[in-house]
Design a protein around this motif. Structure first.
Motif, PDB file in Angstrom:
ATOM      1  N   VAL A   1       0.828  -1.264   0.014  1.00  0.00           N
ATOM      2  CA  VAL A   1      -0.082   0.210  -0.016  1.00  0.00           C
ATOM      3  C   VAL A   1       0.906   1.182  -0.170  1.00  0.00           C
ATOM      4  N   THR A   2       0.574   1.993  -0.915  1.00  0.00           N
ATOM      5  CA  THR A   2       1.590   3.568  -1.119  1.00  0.00           C
ATOM      6  C   THR A   2       0.743   4.555  -0.525  1.00  0.00           C
ATOM      7  N   GLU A   3      -0.659   4.546  -0.506  1.00  0.00           N
ATOM      8  CA  GLU A   3      -1.563   5.800  -0.370  1.00  0.00           C
ATOM      9  C   GLU A   3      -2.976   5.355   0.063  1.00  0.00           C
ATOM     10  N   TYR A   4      -3.456   6.268   0.994  1.00  0.00           N
ATOM     11  CA  TYR A   4      -4.853   5.990   1.250  1.00  0.00           C
ATOM     12  C   TYR A   4      -5.482   7.685   1.446  1.00  0.00           C
ATOM     13  N   ASP A   5      -6.468   7.632   0.558  1.00  0.00           N
ATOM     14  CA  ASP A   5      -6.968   9.254   0.465  1.00  0.00           C
ATOM     15  C   ASP A   5      -8.184   9.474   1.223  1.00  0.00           C
ATOM     16  N   GLY A   6      -8.654   8.437   2.101  1.00  0.00           N
ATOM     17  CA  GLY A   6      -9.895   8.411   2.686  1.00  0.00           C
ATOM     18  C   GLY A   6     -11.044   7.694   2.082  1.00  0.00           C
ATOM     19  N   ASP A   7     -10.836   7.468   0.763  1.00  0.00           N
ATOM     20  CA  ASP A   7     -11.901   6.984  -0.021  1.00  0.00           C
ATOM     21  C   ASP A   7     -11.368   5.423  -0.805  1.00  0.00           C
ATOM     22  N   LYS A   8     -10.224   5.572  -1.000  1.00  0.00           N
ATOM     23  CA  LYS A   8      -9.673   4.406  -1.741  1.00  0.00           C
ATOM     24  C   LYS A   8      -8.280   4.297  -1.390  1.00  0.00           C
ATOM     25  N   VAL A   9      -7.796   2.782  -1.170  1.00  0.00           N
ATOM     26  CA  VAL A   9      -6.590   2.386  -1.043  1.00  0.00           C
ATOM     27  C   VAL A   9      -5.677   2.001  -2.188  1.00  0.00           C
ATOM     28  N   ILE A  10      -4.464   2.670  -2.371  1.00  0.00           N
ATOM     29  CA  ILE A  10      -4.089   2.656  -3.471  1.00  0.00           C
ATOM     30  C   ILE A  10      -2.606   1.964  -3.057  1.00  0.00           C
ATOM     31  N   MET A  11      -2.385   0.995  -4.124  1.00  0.00           N
ATOM     32  CA  MET A  11      -1.112  -0.014  -3.977  1.00  0.00           C
ATOM     33  C   MET A  11      -0.184   0.069  -5.117  1.00  0.00           C
ATOM     34  N   LYS A  12       1.056  -0.233  -5.004  1.00  0.00           N
ATOM     35  CA  LYS A  12       2.335  -0.130  -5.734  1.00  0.00           C
ATOM     36  C   LYS A  12       1.836  -0.539  -7.192  1.00  0.00           C
ATOM     37  N   SER A  13       1.446  -1.714  -7.201  1.00  0.00           N
ATOM     38  CA  SER A  13       0.843  -2.396  -8.625  1.00  0.00           C
ATOM     39  C   SER A  13      -0.019  -1.497  -9.210  1.00  0.00           C
ATOM     40  N   GLY A  14      -0.700  -0.499  -8.642  1.00  0.00           N
ATOM     41  CA  GLY A  14      -1.853   0.292  -9.373  1.00  0.00           C
ATOM     42  C   GLY A  14      -3.044  -0.180  -9.227  1.00  0.00           C
ATOM     43  N   LYS A  15      -3.496  -1.213  -8.260  1.00  0.00           N
ATOM     44  CA  LYS A  15      -4.595  -1.767  -7.871  1.00  0.00           C
ATOM     45  C   LYS A  15      -5.179  -0.672  -6.857  1.00  0.00           C
ATOM     46  N   GLU A  16      -6.702  -0.672  -6.979  1.00  0.00           N
ATOM     47  CA  GLU A  16      -7.230   0.472  -5.862  1.00  0.00           C
ATOM     48  C   GLU A  16      -8.426  -0.455  -5.388  1.00  0.00           C
TER      49      GLU A  16
END
Length: 420
Positions: free
Chosen positions: A234-249
Motif C-alpha cells: 500500500v502506497t497511499e490512502y486518501d480516505g476513499d480508496k486504498v492505492i497499491m504499488k501495483s496500481g490496484k485500488e
C-alpha cells in the motif's frame, strides 16, 4: 542512614511494568512514568476493536497494581526529553532526577513517513485506537441503514493492511462478526456485500512463522471468506480508496494499518545511539555510551550470538529482559550481573473459532487444539483474577451464543461553546 537508589522507569508496557514489579518492595526508590494511567494487554486489542471484550477487561490501573507498594510510585505525565548530562527527565508537568533511568517506551504504529496513511488509517497500539476502530466500523452500518444506499462501495470494504498476527487475528474476528453477529443486529441489510480484505506485502500470511502455520492460516482465512491479497504494498490512502504499488485500488472507508511498528524514541540522545529507531544496548540492556541509562523491550536493540540483528519485538522478550535487568539492579554491579539472551518459546496466532496455529520449539500444531491452547495461554497472562474471569465469561458466552453484548458506540461528547 543510607539513601535508597532512585530508579525512574519510563513506560508501563510489558517491559516497564515487569521491571517495576521485580523491584517492588525492594531497597530501591522506583518511580514509574506513563502518559496513561493503566497497563494494557495489547495482544487482545483486536477483540476490543471487534466488540468481543471491553477495554476495562484488559486494562489495569497502575495505582491499583502498586496500591500496597512501599517503594514504587506512579506519575501520570508525558515525557518530553531526557537530559543525561544532568540525570534529569523533563515531562509536560514536571522534572524528575534519577540515579538510574530505564527507558521502556515500547513501539507505536509505523506508517513509514506516509502522512496521508497516518492521518486517515487506524492503528491499533493503544486502547483509544482499538475503541476508535469499533466506533468507526459500527457507525458505518448505522449510517448505511439510515441512508438505505449502497452507492458508496467503500462502506462495504474493511481493509486490513499487514498479515502478521495482529492483521490475521483481526481479519478472522471481523469475518466471524460478518457471519454471526451483524446479520442479527441489522436484519434488513445484506452482508454478502461486506468484504474483509487482508493486504499483505508477503506471499503468505504470518511470514515469521513456520511453513505449516502459513499454509494453515491461509486456508483458515479462505474458509472464513477473507480476501487475501498477497505481494501487494500500500502506497497511499486518501480516505476513499486504498492505492497499491501495483496500481490496484480498493474503495474503502474502513482501513486498519497493522503493517509495522517503530520505536517510541524520547528526545535527548544522538543518532549514533539508535539503530532502526531503537536504542543500542549491551548485553545488560545498558544504552551505548551511558553507565546509568538502560533500555528494555521493543525499544532496545541488542545484538547477541543468537540474534545478530537484535531480538524480535514481542512481549516475551520485553518481559524476560525486564526480569533480567531487575535482578541485576538488585545485585552489586560487576561480575554478579547476568547477560541477557532470549530463549524463543514459540509463537501463535488465532484465526477465528477452532482455528489457530502454534509453533513451539519442538512441536507445531494447528486447529481446535491450538485454539484452546491460545485461549488458555492468553487467559493466564492477564493480570488480575477479576479480569481473567471477565474475559473467560465473555469468551464462553460468545462460544455458545456466537454473540456478545459489547458493541457500544462511545463517541466524544460535543459541548456547545457560548461566546461571551
Amino acid at each position: 542512614m543510607e539513601t535508597r537508589e532512585k530508579i525512574i522507569i519510563i513506560g508501563g508496557g510489558f517491559a516497564g511494568l515487569q521491571l517495576a514489579k521485580t523491584l517492588n518492595n525492594k531497597n530501591k526508590k522506583v518511580i514509574l512514568l506513563d502518559c496513561v494511567n493503566h497497563h494494557m494487554f495489547q495482544p487482545l486489542f483486536y477483540q476490543v476493536a471487534c466488540g468481543r471484550i471491553e477495554p476495562s477487561n484488559i486494562s489495569f490501573p497502575f495505582r491499583k497494581i502498586f496500591q500496597r507498594s512501599r517503594n514504587t510510585q506512579f506519575r501520570l505525565t508525558e515525557v518530553k526529553e531526557i537530559v543525561p548530562s544532568q540525570n534529569k527527565v523533563i515531562t509536560d508537568e514536571a522534572e524528575f532526577s534519577y540515579d538510574k533511568l530505564v527507558i521502556a517506551t515500547g513501539c507505536k504504529t509505523n506508517f513509514f513517513g506516509n502522512l496521508g496513511l497516518e492521518s486517515r488509517a487506524f492503528g491499533m497500539k493503544n486502547t483509544q485506537e482499538a475503541i476508535g476502530i469499533r466506533n468507526h466500523v459500527l457507525m458505518t452500518f448505522e449510517k448505511l441503514i439510515l441512508e438505505k444506499s449502497r452507492s458508496d462501495e467503500g462502506n462495504w470494504n474493511i481493509v486490513i493492511v499487514g498479515s502478521g498476527p495482529t492483521g490475521v487475528e483481526l481479519a478472522g474476528a471481523f469475518a466471524e462478526m460478518k457471519k454471526d453477529i451483524l446479520p442479527r443486529d441489522y436484519p434488513y441489510m445484506n452482508f454478502d456485500n461486506l468484504k474483509i480484505i487482508l493486504v499483505s506485502s508477503t506471499d503468505m500470511p504470518l511470514a515469521v512463522m513456520s511453513d505449516e502455520a502459513q499454509q494453515k492460516s491461509e486456508q483458515y482465512l479462505k474458509e472464513l471468506g477473507v480476501t487475501f491479497m498477497s505481494g501487494e504494498t500500500v502506497t497511499e490512502y486518501d480516505g476513499d480508496k486504498v492505492i497499491m504499488k501495483s496500481g490496484k485500488e480498493i474503495p474503502s472507508n474502513n482501513v486498519i494499518w497493522a503493517a509495522g511498528v517503530t520505536g517510541n524514541v524520547v528526545d535527548g540522545f544522538p543518532q549514533d545511539k539508535l539503530v532502526r529507531n531503537r536504542y543500542v544496548v549491551d548485553r545488560y540492556n545498558r544504552v551505548k555510551g551511558y553507565d546509568n541509562i538502560y533500555a528494555i523491550g521493543d525499544i532496545a536493540y541488542m545484538e547477541t550470538p543468537k540474534y545478530e540483528h537484535a531480538h524480535p519485538q514481542v512481549a516475551n522478550v520485553a518481559i524476560t529482559q525486564a526480569k533480567n535487568l531487575g535482578k541485576n539492579l538488585l545485585k552489586k554491579e560487576g561480575s554478579e550481573w547476568k547477560e541477557y539472551e532470549y530463549e524463543d518459546k514459540g509463537s501463535l496466532a488465532t484465526i477465528g473459532k477452532h482455528r489457530a496455529v502454534v509453533d513451539l520449539p519442538f512441536f507445531k500444531f494447528q486447529g481446535f487444539l491450538a485454539w484452546y491452547f491460545w485461549m488458555f495461554l492468553h487467559l493466564m497472562l492477564i493480570l488480575s483474577v477479576r479480569n481473567k474471569l471477565a474475559v473467560f465469561f465473555n469468551w464462553m458466552w460468545s462460544y455458545f451464543n456466537k454473540d456478545s453484548s459489547l458493541r457500544l458506540i462511545i463517541l466524544p461528547n460535543k459541548k456547545n461553546e457560548t461566546v461571551q
